[in-house]
Design a protein around this motif. Structure first.
Motif, PDB file in Angstrom:
ATOM      1  N   GLU A  98       0.830  -1.207   0.000  1.00  0.00           N
ATOM      2  CA  GLU A  98       0.000   0.000   0.000  1.00  0.00           C
ATOM      3  C   GLU A  98       0.865   1.258   0.000  1.00  0.00           C
ATOM      4  OE1 GLU A  98      -3.475   2.084   2.721  1.00  0.00           O
ATOM      5  OE2 GLU A  98      -3.126  -0.081   2.887  1.00  0.00           O
ATOM      6  N   TYR A  99       1.844   1.312   0.912  1.00  0.00           N
ATOM      7  CA  TYR A  99       2.711   2.491   0.950  1.00  0.00           C
ATOM      8  C   TYR A  99       3.635   2.522  -0.265  1.00  0.00           C
ATOM      9  CZ  TYR A  99       5.849   6.110   2.679  1.00  0.00           C
ATOM     10  OH  TYR A  99       6.587   7.261   2.807  1.00  0.00           O
ATOM     11  N   LEU A 100       4.054   1.353  -0.728  1.00  0.00           N
ATOM     12  CA  LEU A 100       4.891   1.288  -1.923  1.00  0.00           C
ATOM     13  C   LEU A 100       4.147   1.866  -3.126  1.00  0.00           C
ATOM     14  CD1 LEU A 100       7.434   0.390  -3.402  1.00  0.00           C
ATOM     15  CD2 LEU A 100       6.460  -1.896  -3.556  1.00  0.00           C
ATOM     16  N   GLU A 101       2.858   1.571  -3.230  1.00  0.00           N
ATOM     17  CA  GLU A 101       2.064   2.125  -4.330  1.00  0.00           C
ATOM     18  C   GLU A 101       2.004   3.648  -4.240  1.00  0.00           C
ATOM     19  OE1 GLU A 101      -2.379   1.736  -6.371  1.00  0.00           O
ATOM     20  OE2 GLU A 101      -1.850   0.521  -4.615  1.00  0.00           O
ATOM     21  N   GLU A 102       1.895   4.162  -3.017  1.00  0.00           N
ATOM     22  CA  GLU A 102       1.903   5.622  -2.844  1.00  0.00           C
ATOM     23  C   GLU A 102       3.232   6.219  -3.296  1.00  0.00           C
ATOM     24  OE1 GLU A 102       2.028   8.863   0.780  1.00  0.00           O
ATOM     25  OE2 GLU A 102       0.924   6.997   1.116  1.00  0.00           O
ATOM     26  N   ALA A 144      11.808   1.164   5.526  1.00  0.00           N
ATOM     27  CA  ALA A 144      12.641   2.143   6.233  1.00  0.00           C
ATOM     28  C   ALA A 144      11.970   3.505   6.291  1.00  0.00           C
ATOM     29  CB  ALA A 144      14.005   2.252   5.546  1.00  0.00           C
ATOM     30  N   LEU A 145      11.328   3.916   5.206  1.00  0.00           N
ATOM     31  CA  LEU A 145      10.643   5.205   5.190  1.00  0.00           C
ATOM     32  C   LEU A 145       9.474   5.229   6.174  1.00  0.00           C
ATOM     33  CD1 LEU A 145      10.695   5.961   1.363  1.00  0.00           C
ATOM     34  CD2 LEU A 145      11.947   7.188   3.141  1.00  0.00           C
ATOM     35  N   LEU A 146       8.839   4.078   6.357  1.00  0.00           N
ATOM     36  CA  LEU A 146       7.754   3.980   7.325  1.00  0.00           C
ATOM     37  C   LEU A 146       8.251   3.926   8.765  1.00  0.00           C
ATOM     38  CD1 LEU A 146       5.460   1.337   5.562  1.00  0.00           C
ATOM     39  CD2 LEU A 146       4.828   3.697   6.095  1.00  0.00           C
ATOM     40  N   SER A 147       9.480   3.441   8.968  1.00  0.00           N
ATOM     41  CA  SER A 147       9.950   3.106  10.311  1.00  0.00           C
ATOM     42  C   SER A 147      10.969   4.073  10.903  1.00  0.00           C
ATOM     43  CB  SER A 147      10.570   1.698  10.302  1.00  0.00           C
ATOM     44  OG  SER A 147       9.677   0.749   9.767  1.00  0.00           O
ATOM     45  N   LEU A 148      11.758   4.726  10.050  1.00  0.00           N
ATOM     46  CA  LEU A 148      12.848   5.569  10.550  1.00  0.00           C
ATOM     47  C   LEU A 148      12.440   7.042  10.584  1.00  0.00           C
ATOM     48  CD1 LEU A 148      15.900   4.007   8.657  1.00  0.00           C
ATOM     49  CD2 LEU A 148      15.379   3.808  11.106  1.00  0.00           C
ATOM     50  N   PRO A 149      12.882   7.773  11.590  1.00  0.00           N
ATOM     51  CA  PRO A 149      12.590   9.216  11.639  1.00  0.00           C
ATOM     52  C   PRO A 149      13.202   9.946  10.451  1.00  0.00           C
ATOM     53  CG  PRO A 149      13.459   8.416  13.741  1.00  0.00           C
ATOM     54  CD  PRO A 149      13.646   7.312  12.759  1.00  0.00           C
ATOM     55  N   ASP A 150      12.612  11.090  10.106  1.00  0.00           N
ATOM     56  CA  ASP A 150      13.144  11.911   9.017  1.00  0.00           C
ATOM     57  C   ASP A 150      14.598  12.275   9.298  1.00  0.00           C
ATOM     58  OD1 ASP A 150      10.702  11.828   7.831  1.00  0.00           O
ATOM     59  OD2 ASP A 150      10.067  13.820   8.502  1.00  0.00           O
ATOM     60  N   GLY A 151      15.377  12.331   8.234  1.00  0.00           N
ATOM     61  CA  GLY A 151      16.765  12.767   8.352  1.00  0.00           C
ATOM     62  C   GLY A 151      17.763  11.649   8.560  1.00  0.00           C
ATOM     63  N   ILE A 152      17.306  10.476   8.975  1.00  0.00           N
ATOM     64  CA  ILE A 152      18.226   9.352   9.181  1.00  0.00           C
ATOM     65  C   ILE A 152      18.461   8.648   7.850  1.00  0.00           C
ATOM     66  CG2 ILE A 152      18.526   7.103  10.287  1.00  0.00           C
ATOM     67  CD1 ILE A 152      17.042   8.142  12.661  1.00  0.00           C
TER      68      ILE A 152
END
Length: 203
Positions: A98-102, A144-152
């Motif tokens: 789902e997120y990959l499609e986005e 990783a984009l779903l799990s890691l904070p921005d900037g990492i």
């Protein structure tokens, strides 16, 4: 060359022949590579891909048949990523679609076009399960984009050579996510940032 070419040299040359569609030189590289490493599945896959991108389907099929007859099996693609001190492994077919499609839609908005036709003829494209176009590195980056904070920065390990479509996709994702993405595939490190890769699209 002042030294005798080893398998890595022939493999690199064969990979370049896929990019430039140089069949004659690619066949020479493949012959030497298969003589040196007849059990390495990557050699057959590269040769098969070279014929596929050149639309020489019979030669591609013959290469796959030769691989099968020699009992050589392709290693399944997988990727690993560390999140919160835990290693996560991804295989083709994992469920984060789902997120990959986005992400795919956002990348398409700025010019990304999925390259899933280059290795398949028209009949195969009609029969292919669309989820099989999703390679493990796309799943790892999405997670990783779903799990890691921005900037990492995102760091992914891949057991095979990253394909041209995934390489192109990660360039777009690094741009839309404003995130540094590092992919270590079977042959090198790729540092993606702001839509560009350190390999300059030659690997």
């Amino acid at each position: 060359m002042p030294i005798k070419p080893d398998p890595m040299v022939w493999r690199t040359l064969l990979s370049s022949c896929i990019v430039h569609k140089n069949i004659e030189l690619g066949e020479l590289a493949a012959k030497n590579l298969l003589d040196l490493e007849p059990e390495d599945s990557a050699s057959y896959v590269l040769l098969s891909n070279m014929y596929a991108v050149s639309r020489r389907w019979n030669y591609r099929d013959q290469t796959r048949e030769m691989m099968k007859n020699r009992g050589v099996r392709k290693e399944p693609g997988r990727s690993w990523i560390e999140v919160m001190n835990k290693i996560h492994a991804f295989f083709v077919g994992d469920e984060i679609y789902e997120y990959l499609e986005e992400l795919n839609n956002r990348a398409a908005d700025i010019g990304y076009v999925q390259d899933h036709n280059s290795l398949l003829n028209e009949t195969e494209m009609e029969q292919k399960d669309p989820t099989l176009y999703v390679h493990s590195e796309k799943l790892a980056v999405t997670f990783a984009l779903l799990s890691l904070p921005d900037g990492i920065p995102i760091r992914v390990m891949k057991n095979l050579r990253v394909c041209s479509d995934c390489h192109n996709w990660i360039k777009f994702i690094s741009r839309i996510s404003n995130r540094e993405i590092v992919v270590r595939d079977a042959y090198r490190f790729h540092h993606f940032e702001n839509g560009n890769c350190s390999c300059k699209d030659f690997w």
